[in-house]
Design a protein around this motif. Structure first.
Motif, short mmCIF file in Angstrom:
data_model
loop_
_atom_site.label_atom_id
_atom_site.label_comp_id
_atom_site.label_asym_id
_atom_site.label_seq_id
_atom_site.Cartn_x
_atom_site.Cartn_y
_atom_site.Cartn_z
N GLN A 1 0.84 -1.19 0.00
CA GLN A 1 0.00 0.00 0.00
C GLN A 1 0.88 1.24 0.00
OE1 GLN A 1 -3.03 -1.41 -0.78
NE2 GLN A 1 -4.05 -0.05 0.70
N VAL A 2 0.57 2.18 -0.88
CA VAL A 2 1.28 3.44 -0.93
C VAL A 2 0.70 4.37 0.12
CG1 VAL A 2 1.81 5.48 -2.30
CG2 VAL A 2 1.87 3.21 -3.34
N GLN A 3 1.56 4.93 0.94
CA GLN A 3 1.14 5.87 1.97
C GLN A 3 2.08 7.05 2.02
OE1 GLN A 3 0.87 3.55 5.65
NE2 GLN A 3 -1.36 3.53 5.43
N LEU A 4 1.52 8.21 2.33
CA LEU A 4 2.28 9.43 2.56
C LEU A 4 1.85 9.96 3.92
CD1 LEU A 4 1.79 11.15 -0.92
CD2 LEU A 4 3.86 9.98 -0.12
N VAL A 5 2.81 10.21 4.79
CA VAL A 5 2.51 10.65 6.14
C VAL A 5 3.23 11.96 6.42
CG1 VAL A 5 2.58 10.11 8.60
CG2 VAL A 5 2.17 8.29 6.93
N GLU A 6 2.46 13.02 6.68
CA GLU A 6 3.02 14.33 7.00
C GLU A 6 3.19 14.49 8.50
OE1 GLU A 6 -0.12 15.19 3.66
OE2 GLU A 6 0.00 13.98 5.49
N SER A 7 4.13 15.34 8.87
CA SER A 7 4.33 15.69 10.26
C SER A 7 4.95 17.08 10.33
CB SER A 7 5.23 14.67 10.98
OG SER A 7 6.52 14.63 10.41
N GLY A 8 4.93 17.67 11.52
CA GLY A 8 5.59 18.94 11.74
C GLY A 8 4.68 20.14 11.84
N GLY A 9 3.38 19.97 11.60
CA GLY A 9 2.46 21.08 11.73
C GLY A 9 2.25 21.48 13.17
N GLY A 10 1.62 22.62 13.36
CA GLY A 10 1.35 23.10 14.70
C GLY A 10 0.94 24.54 14.71
N LEU A 11 0.96 25.13 15.90
CA LEU A 11 0.60 26.52 16.11
C LEU A 11 1.87 27.34 16.28
CD1 LEU A 11 -1.53 28.74 16.70
CD2 LEU A 11 -1.43 28.02 19.09
N VAL A 12 1.98 28.42 15.52
CA VAL A 12 3.17 29.26 15.57
C VAL A 12 2.76 30.72 15.44
CG1 VAL A 12 3.59 29.14 13.08
CG2 VAL A 12 5.51 29.57 14.64
N GLN A 13 3.53 31.60 16.06
CA GLN A 13 3.28 33.03 15.97
C GLN A 13 3.75 33.57 14.63
OE1 GLN A 13 4.98 35.15 19.26
NE2 GLN A 13 3.96 37.08 18.77
N ALA A 14 3.07 34.59 14.14
CA ALA A 14 3.49 35.23 12.90
C ALA A 14 4.96 35.63 12.98
CB ALA A 14 2.62 36.45 12.61
N ASN A 104 -2.60 9.74 -8.53
CA ASN A 104 -2.29 10.69 -7.47
C ASN A 104 -2.37 10.04 -6.10
OD1 ASN A 104 -2.11 13.38 -8.97
ND2 ASN A 104 -4.08 12.58 -9.68
N TYR A 105 -1.41 10.38 -5.25
CA TYR A 105 -1.39 9.92 -3.87
C TYR A 105 -1.29 11.14 -2.97
CZ TYR A 105 -0.40 5.35 -5.89
OH TYR A 105 -0.47 4.20 -6.62
N TRP A 106 -2.12 11.15 -1.92
CA TRP A 106 -2.18 12.26 -0.98
C TRP A 106 -1.95 11.79 0.44
CZ3 TRP A 106 -2.75 17.24 -2.60
CH2 TRP A 106 -3.23 17.44 -3.90
N GLY A 107 -1.27 12.61 1.21
CA GLY A 107 -1.16 12.36 2.63
C GLY A 107 -2.42 12.79 3.34
N GLN A 108 -2.46 12.56 4.65
CA GLN A 108 -3.65 12.87 5.44
C GLN A 108 -3.75 14.35 5.80
OE1 GLN A 108 -0.86 11.78 6.73
NE2 GLN A 108 -0.57 13.04 8.58
N GLY A 109 -2.68 15.08 5.65
CA GLY A 109 -2.65 16.49 5.96
C GLY A 109 -2.15 16.78 7.35
N THR A 110 -1.52 17.93 7.51
CA THR A 110 -1.08 18.40 8.81
C THR A 110 -1.46 19.87 8.95
OG1 THR A 110 0.81 18.55 10.34
CG2 THR A 110 1.27 18.97 8.01
N GLN A 111 -2.04 20.23 10.09
CA GLN A 111 -2.56 21.58 10.30
C GLN A 111 -1.44 22.54 10.67
OE1 GLN A 111 -4.80 24.67 10.22
NE2 GLN A 111 -6.04 22.80 10.28
N VAL A 112 -1.41 23.67 9.97
CA VAL A 112 -0.52 24.78 10.30
C VAL A 112 -1.38 25.98 10.64
CG1 VAL A 112 1.22 26.40 9.44
CG2 VAL A 112 1.39 23.96 8.89
N THR A 113 -1.23 26.50 11.84
CA THR A 113 -1.98 27.66 12.28
C THR A 113 -1.01 28.76 12.70
OG1 THR A 113 -3.80 26.27 13.06
CG2 THR A 113 -3.73 28.54 13.86
N VAL A 114 -1.12 29.92 12.07
CA VAL A 114 -0.24 31.04 12.35
C VAL A 114 -1.06 32.13 13.03
CG1 VAL A 114 1.39 32.71 11.42
CG2 VAL A 114 1.11 30.47 10.32
N SER A 115 -0.69 32.47 14.24
CA SER A 115 -1.42 33.46 15.02
C SER A 115 -0.79 34.84 14.87
CB SER A 115 -1.46 33.06 16.49
OG SER A 115 -0.15 33.03 17.04
N SER A 116 -1.61 35.87 15.02
CA SER A 116 -1.13 37.24 14.92
C SER A 116 -0.56 37.71 16.25
CB SER A 116 -2.25 38.17 14.47
OG SER A 116 -3.32 38.15 15.39
#
Length: 116
Positions: A1-14, A104-116
């Motif tokens: 099975q082909v899989q793509l796994v993202e990591s490293g997202g999170g909450l960060v200040q502008a 096409n193969y897609w990962g599950q996604g990782t959330q990136v949130t940038v706060s002001s």
């Protein structure tokens, strides 16, 4: 099975930085173009950066000078270094690969949130 796994997202200040990583498994990705896309709420998914098997790179205008894409074929990995982050960079970031048959193969996604 082909899989793509993202990591490293999170909450960060502008103005801050994050480094995303995508690891592929189930197949060798050395001959494929690997990409990062992102999708914000209410918006279409957009291409952020792409890197070909030969190392040719393309960036969306909105991230040029701030983001850097790289790959390590030895470990089936594509990375996205994101610096000088802005609130408008907030989105779910997806790893994407196309094989030689156009599938096409897609990962599950990782959330990136940038706060002001």
């Amino acid at each position: 099975q082909v899989q793509l796994v993202e990591s490293g997202g999170g909450l960060v200040q502008a103005g801050g930085s994050l480094r995303l990583s995508c690891v592929g498994s189930g197949r060798i990705f050395a001959t494929y173009t690997m990409e990062w896309h992102r999708q914000a709420p209410g918006k279409q998914r957009e291409l952020v950066a792409a890197i070909t098997a030969g190392g040719s790179i393309n960036y969306a205008d909105s991230v040029k000078g701030r983001f850097t894409i790289s790959r390590d074929n030895a470990v089936n990995t594509v990375n996205l270094q994101m610096n000088s982050l802005k609130t408008e960079d907030t989105a779910v970031y997806y790893c994407h690969v196309r094989n030689n048959l156009g599938r096409n193969y897609w990962g599950q996604g990782t959330q990136v949130t940038v706060s002001s």
